[in-house]
Structure formats: structure tokens, C-alpha cells
Design a protein around this motif. Structure first.
Motif, PDB file in Angstrom:
ATOM      1  N   ALA A  85       5.557   5.968-117.409  1.00 27.60           N
ATOM      2  CA  ALA A  85       4.873   5.164-116.397  1.00 27.60           C
ATOM      3  C   ALA A  85       5.070   3.687-116.724  1.00 27.60           C
ATOM      4  O   ALA A  85       5.197   3.307-117.892  1.00 27.60           O
ATOM      5  N   LEU A  86       5.099   2.873-115.695  1.00 24.98           N
ATOM      6  CA  LEU A  86       5.157   1.424-115.860  1.00 24.98           C
ATOM      7  C   LEU A  86       3.784   0.816-115.581  1.00 24.98           C
ATOM      8  O   LEU A  86       3.118   1.200-114.603  1.00 24.98           O
ATOM      9  N   VAL A  87       3.376  -0.103-116.418  1.00 19.54           N
ATOM     10  CA  VAL A  87       2.139  -0.853-116.212  1.00 19.54           C
ATOM     11  C   VAL A  87       2.519  -2.330-116.167  1.00 19.54           C
ATOM     12  O   VAL A  87       3.169  -2.843-117.085  1.00 19.54           O
ATOM     13  N   HIS A  88       2.119  -3.004-115.091  1.00 17.55           N
ATOM     14  CA  HIS A  88       2.562  -4.380-114.866  1.00 17.55           C
ATOM     15  C   HIS A  88       1.420  -5.158-114.222  1.00 17.55           C
ATOM     16  O   HIS A  88       0.614  -4.601-113.460  1.00 17.55           O
ATOM     17  N   ARG A  89       1.331  -6.456-114.524  1.00 24.64           N
ATOM     18  CA  ARG A  89       0.386  -7.319-113.835  1.00 24.64           C
ATOM     19  C   ARG A  89       1.150  -8.315-112.982  1.00 24.64           C
ATOM     20  O   ARG A  89       1.991  -9.069-113.486  1.00 24.64           O
ATOM     21  N   ALA A  90       0.881  -8.291-111.682  1.00 24.11           N
ATOM     22  CA  ALA A  90       1.458  -9.247-110.739  1.00 24.11           C
ATOM     23  C   ALA A  90       0.327 -10.135-110.254  1.00 24.11           C
ATOM     24  O   ALA A  90      -0.494  -9.707-109.435  1.00 24.11           O
ATOM     25  N   GLY A  91       0.255 -11.347-110.775  1.00 25.04           N
ATOM     26  CA  GLY A  91      -0.882 -12.205-110.453  1.00 25.04           C
ATOM     27  C   GLY A  91      -2.157 -11.588-110.976  1.00 25.04           C
ATOM     28  O   GLY A  91      -2.269 -11.313-112.170  1.00 25.04           O
ATOM     29  N   ASP A  92      -3.126 -11.341-110.080  1.00 25.65           N
ATOM     30  CA  ASP A  92      -4.384 -10.726-110.513  1.00 25.65           C
ATOM     31  C   ASP A  92      -4.419  -9.229-110.217  1.00 25.65           C
ATOM     32  O   ASP A  92      -5.479  -8.605-110.267  1.00 25.65           O
ATOM     33  N   THR A  93      -3.239  -8.644-109.929  1.00 22.19           N
ATOM     34  CA  THR A  93      -3.169  -7.227-109.560  1.00 22.19           C
ATOM     35  C   THR A  93      -2.542  -6.391-110.665  1.00 22.19           C
ATOM     36  O   THR A  93      -1.430  -6.677-111.118  1.00 22.19           O
ATOM     37  N   LEU A  94      -3.255  -5.373-111.104  1.00 23.58           N
ATOM     38  CA  LEU A  94      -2.716  -4.386-112.032  1.00 23.58           C
ATOM     39  C   LEU A  94      -1.882  -3.389-111.227  1.00 23.58           C
ATOM     40  O   LEU A  94      -2.364  -2.811-110.248  1.00 23.58           O
ATOM     41  N   VAL A  95      -0.634  -3.171-111.635  1.00 26.01           N
ATOM     42  CA  VAL A  95       0.260  -2.250-110.951  1.00 26.01           C
ATOM     43  C   VAL A  95       0.562  -1.087-111.896  1.00 26.01           C
ATOM     44  O   VAL A  95       1.068  -1.296-113.006  1.00 26.01           O
ATOM     45  N   LEU A  96       0.247   0.123-111.470  1.00 26.47           N
ATOM     46  CA  LEU A  96       0.602   1.331-112.209  1.00 26.47           C
ATOM     47  C   LEU A  96       1.651   2.085-111.400  1.00 26.47           C
ATOM     48  O   LEU A  96       1.384   2.465-110.255  1.00 26.47           O
ATOM     49  N   VAL A  97       2.813   2.277-111.980  1.00 20.62           N
ATOM     50  CA  VAL A  97       3.867   3.055-111.329  1.00 20.62           C
ATOM     51  C   VAL A  97       3.891   4.428-111.987  1.00 20.62           C
ATOM     52  O   VAL A  97       4.379   4.609-113.106  1.00 20.62           O
ATOM     53  N   ASP A  98       3.320   5.401-111.312  1.00 22.22           N
ATOM     54  CA  ASP A  98       3.097   6.767-111.776  1.00 22.22           C
ATOM     55  C   ASP A  98       2.015   6.808-112.843  1.00 22.22           C
ATOM     56  O   ASP A  98       1.724   5.808-113.511  1.00 22.22           O
ATOM     57  N   THR A  99       1.412   7.999-113.009  1.00 27.09           N
ATOM     58  CA  THR A  99       0.282   8.130-113.938  1.00 27.09           C
ATOM     59  C   THR A  99       0.427   9.309-114.884  1.00 27.09           C
ATOM     60  O   THR A  99      -0.502   9.601-115.644  1.00 27.09           O
ATOM     61  N   GLY A 100       1.588   9.994-114.862  1.00 27.92           N
ATOM     62  CA  GLY A 100       1.796  11.088-115.805  1.00 27.92           C
ATOM     63  C   GLY A 100       0.771  12.190-115.670  1.00 27.92           C
ATOM     64  O   GLY A 100       0.264  12.482-114.592  1.00 27.92           O
ATOM     65  N   VAL A 101       0.450  12.797-116.803  1.00 28.57           N
ATOM     66  CA  VAL A 101      -0.535  13.875-116.846  1.00 28.57           C
ATOM     67  C   VAL A 101      -1.018  13.984-118.294  1.00 28.57           C
ATOM     68  O   VAL A 101      -0.340  13.486-119.207  1.00 28.57           O
ATOM     69  N   THR A 102      -2.143  14.594-118.507  1.00 33.66           N
ATOM     70  CA  THR A 102      -2.850  14.820-119.772  1.00 33.66           C
ATOM     71  C   THR A 102      -3.811  13.672-120.055  1.00 33.66           C
ATOM     72  O   THR A 102      -3.594  12.535-119.633  1.00 33.66           O
ATOM     73  N   GLU A 103      -4.862  13.998-120.797  1.00 32.11           N
ATOM     74  CA  GLU A 103      -5.858  12.997-121.181  1.00 32.11           C
ATOM     75  C   GLU A 103      -5.275  11.985-122.171  1.00 32.11           C
ATOM     76  O   GLU A 103      -5.654  10.815-122.178  1.00 32.11           O
ATOM     77  N   VAL A 104      -4.365  12.436-123.026  1.00 31.66           N
ATOM     78  CA  VAL A 104      -3.732  11.518-123.976  1.00 31.66           C
ATOM     79  C   VAL A 104      -2.993  10.416-123.228  1.00 31.66           C
ATOM     80  O   VAL A 104      -3.089   9.225-123.571  1.00 31.66           O
ATOM     81  N   PHE A 105      -2.271  10.804-122.187  1.00 34.49           N
ATOM     82  CA  PHE A 105      -1.503   9.814-121.433  1.00 34.49           C
ATOM     83  C   PHE A 105      -2.439   8.906-120.644  1.00 34.49           C
ATOM     84  O   PHE A 105      -2.178   7.705-120.503  1.00 34.49           O
ATOM     85  N   ARG A 106      -3.531   9.456-120.155  1.00 34.10           N
ATOM     86  CA  ARG A 106      -4.512   8.646-119.429  1.00 34.10           C
ATOM     87  C   ARG A 106      -5.057   7.539-120.334  1.00 34.10           C
ATOM     88  O   ARG A 106      -5.191   6.379-119.925  1.00 34.10           O
ATOM     89  N   ALA A 107      -5.346   7.895-121.587  1.00 33.19           N
ATOM     90  CA  ALA A 107      -5.845   6.892-122.532  1.00 33.19           C
ATOM     91  C   ALA A 107      -4.790   5.823-122.799  1.00 33.19           C
ATOM     92  O   ALA A 107      -5.116   4.629-122.922  1.00 33.19           O
ATOM     93  N   ALA A 108      -3.518   6.237-122.858  1.00 33.73           N
ATOM     94  CA  ALA A 108      -2.443   5.271-123.082  1.00 33.73           C
ATOM     95  C   ALA A 108      -2.303   4.327-121.899  1.00 33.73           C
ATOM     96  O   ALA A 108      -2.037   3.126-122.074  1.00 33.73           O
ATOM     97  N   LEU A 109      -2.488   4.841-120.686  1.00 29.98           N
ATOM     98  CA  LEU A 109      -2.447   3.978-119.502  1.00 29.98           C
ATOM     99  C   LEU A 109      -3.554   2.926-119.561  1.00 29.98           C
ATOM    100  O   LEU A 109      -3.336   1.758-119.203  1.00 29.98           O
ATOM    101  N   ARG A 110      -4.726   3.334-119.995  1.00 29.74           N
ATOM    102  CA  ARG A 110      -5.830   2.379-120.106  1.00 29.74           C
ATOM    103  C   ARG A 110      -5.527   1.322-121.178  1.00 29.74           C
ATOM    104  O   ARG A 110      -5.815   0.131-120.992  1.00 29.74           O
TER     105      ARG A 110
END
Length: 349
Positions: A34-59
């Protein structure tokens, strides 16, 4: 050696969150990057994967690229390994949007049915006795599965835009004042999109770069190859600087990206040539024998792709038979394939 949830920092506003490969024997689901990016004041998440471990990594990645006061979650396509944490859009504590491709809604609502259809197509060549049971077992690996949230809408609800990126003209949708471009591709599966992040110059192919021949029942080989060529053009024109995708655990700079994309196109051509040799004059061809020969050709050519296994090889082989113009002679799982007879038109008089 990478591990699920590892972070690759691209710049102070952009992070690639690494997934993992599929291991059916160990009951391990694949998880897409997954890609995590900030464009100005907007958080952009490109896909979110699966599993709680990955969710924590996204955060964790989201905190690293902050601060932000709104969120934009973009789904590249509806496969299980890309959508399991989509409800994160509801849990970020800021106004959020979540967009998904309309052609993939059915598989997101009924993933077992989608995979049953995928596996039924290869029951013969893959010697798969229970497509429905196999589909249910595969889908059960992906937990928790939360593909929808309160704000989920389809890209197709927005007016389609003509998007100019250097020499490339595409159709799709733009977000964050043009800093995020979602381009229709639809090769890997029916609704697939790719994402271009303007400021860091990241082009995210998601699963369009999984290999030279698509495996899914709704894959389109021409579109896959067209996307690979168009992506190479963007790098050569200086419109993209870094290549990421769903299942290669790396960030490729421009020169390496072009070489990688050209290699995939060369492999597609070589596989087609090898397949012509396997089918001879066009049939009848035993699908199991063709799939075995196709697998050997893939090995000889060094073709990898995401999650290589015998089942996915058989799925790609069936797609290659169709690409060559062959069709099954009956509805039986092990029916031979052949080319429909050509019809010649007699001149009048």
C-alpha cells in the motif's frame, strides 16, 4: 529480507507499506503493498491490504507522513489482498472519502463466487476436483475482511476526465487539486486502476505488473501490455520517477523501472511464441498438457510474477489459449481446445 508491515520511506510525505506473499500450505494470505502519501492536508491511502498487522502498519505510516486533516482512500481493484482494511477510512477521525471501481463491486460483495468462477475455468488443467471448496478455503485466509465503509462510493459516480501526463493522454479521475491521478487500466481485472502521485513522481501499477500474462478470468492481456508500455513512456518522458506495485517489495527508480517494464513485455512476446509451438496447428489441444508445457516455458524464461504457484500458472495458461484464438470444444472440464474453423467467403458470380 522484508516482513509484513515494513515501511520504505520514499520522502517525508510518502511511504510504501510492504505486504507479503501467498503461502497456501501455511494458511498465509498474500497482502498487497500500500502507498501512504500526504498531499497538502490530505492523507492518501492507496489500497489497504488485509490483516490487523497491516492495519497497524498503515496507521504508523499515516502518522509518519502527517499532519493531515482529511483522508482519501483509493482502491485500485477489488481483490481480497487489497481491500481488507478499507473501513479504516471511517476510523481515522477526520472527514474521509473512499473510492472503488464499479466493475469490481460484485467480487467485493461475493468474493467466494468470484473465485469459484476463476477456479472452475481451470478445474481440468489444474486437476482441481473441488473448485467451490478451494475458493472457500482461499477466501477464508483473508481476515478480517472489511471492504466497505460509510463513505464508500465508486469512481464512476464522478465525471470522467481526460488527463494529460506529458506525452500520455488517459482517462480517469483527479483528486487533491490534481496531485493524485487515478488512471483507468482494467487489465489485471475488470475494474483495475493505477495511481500517479504527482509531487513525489510515484507511479503505482498495483497488480498490472504482476507478470506478462494475466491469470484472472476478467483479465485483458492487451490492456496489461498497453499499461506496461504507457508506464515506460512516462518514465522516459520524465513524468514519473519511481515505480511501485502491489507485490514487488521494492521502489524502482526510472532507469530500472523502464528495464523492468520492457522485460515484462519481452516475456509476454516470448510466452506467446512458446505457446504457438505448444498448440501447433491449433488443436485439438489437451488443456492439462498445454498448462504443463506453459509452466515449463515460464520457468525457462524466468517468468515470476506475484505468488507463483501451479494453480495460477494454469489460470494464465487458459488465458493464453484464449489469446491465441482457441476455444474449448465442449463444456467438460477436460475438454480439448481448438481454433474455430475459418470461414471463407465465395465471390459472387
Amino acid at each position: 529480507m522484508t516482513a509484513l508491515g515494513d515501511l520504505i520511506e520514499i520522502d517525508d510525505r510518502t511511504v510504501l507499506v510492504l505486504g507479503q506473499g501467498l503461502d497456501l500450505g501455511r494458511g498465509q494470505p498474500d497482502v498487497a503493498n500500500a502507498l501512504v502519501h500526504r498531499a497538502g492536508d490530505t492523507l492518501v491511502l492507496v489500497d489497504t491490504g488485509v490483516t490487523e498487522v497491516f492495519r497497524a502498519a498503515l496507521r504508523e505510516a499515516s502518522a509518519r507522513v502527517g499532519p493531515w486533516s482529511r483522508a482519501l482512500v483509493l482502491t485500485t481493484h477489488g481483490h481480497l489482498d487489497h481491500v481488507g482494511n478499507n473501513d479504516l477510512a471511517d476510523a481515522l477521525g477526520v472527514p474521509a472519502e473512499h473510492w472503488v471501481p464499479a466493475p469490481d463491486l460484485d467480487q467485493m460483495r461475493d468474493p467466494v463466487g468470484y473465485w469459484i468462477r476463476a477456479f472452475e475455468r481451470v478445474a481440468g488443467p489444474a486437476e482441481l476436483s473441488d473448485p467451490a471448496g478451494t475458493a472457500a478455503r482461499v477466501v477464508s485466509l483473508f481476515r478480517p475482511m472489511r471492504p466497505f465503509g460509510r463513505t464508500t462510493r465508486t469512481y464512476e459516480e464522478r465525471p470522467l476526465e481526460r488527463i494529460r501526463t506529458g506525452p500520455l493522454r488517459s482517462t480517469g479521475w483527479t483528486f487533491a487539486d490534481g496531485a493524485v491521478r487515478v488512471l483507468r487500466s482494467q487489465g489485471h481485472c475488470a475494474g483495475h486502476v493505477i495511481v500517479h502521485l504527482r509531487d513525489p513522481g510515484v507511479l503505482h501499477l498495483s497488480d498490472e505488473g504482476n507478470g506478462p500474462c494475466g491469470a484472472m478470468a476478467d483479465a485483458d492481456q492487451l490492456k496489461i501490455q498497453t499499461v506496461l508500455g504507457s508506464a515506460a513512456l512516462l518514465f522516459e518522458a520524465g513524468e514519473a520517477a519511481l515505480l511501485t506495485d502491489g507485490h514487488t517489495f521494492a521502489v524502482r527508480p526510472a532507469a530500472e523501472a523502464v528495464s523492468h517494464l520492457d522485460r515484462l513485455l519481452d516475456q509476454a512476446i516470448a510466452l506467446q511464441e512458446a505457446s504457438l509451438g505448444l498448440v501447433g496447428q491449433g488443436g485439438p489441444v489437451a488443456p492439462g498438457g498445454f498448462a504443463a508445457g506453459y509452466g515449463r516455458a515460464m520457468a525457462d524464461l524466468g517468468v515470476g510474477g506475484a505468488n507463483p504457484n501451479a494453480l495460477f500458472t494454469a489460470m494464465s495458461a487458459v488465458n493464453q489459449l484464449r489469446e491465441l484464438g482457441l476455444r474449448p470444444e465442449s463444456g467438460a472440464a477436460d475438454a480439448p481446445w481448438s481454433r474455430p474453423p475459418s470461414r471463407s467467403c465465395k465471390a459472387d458470380g
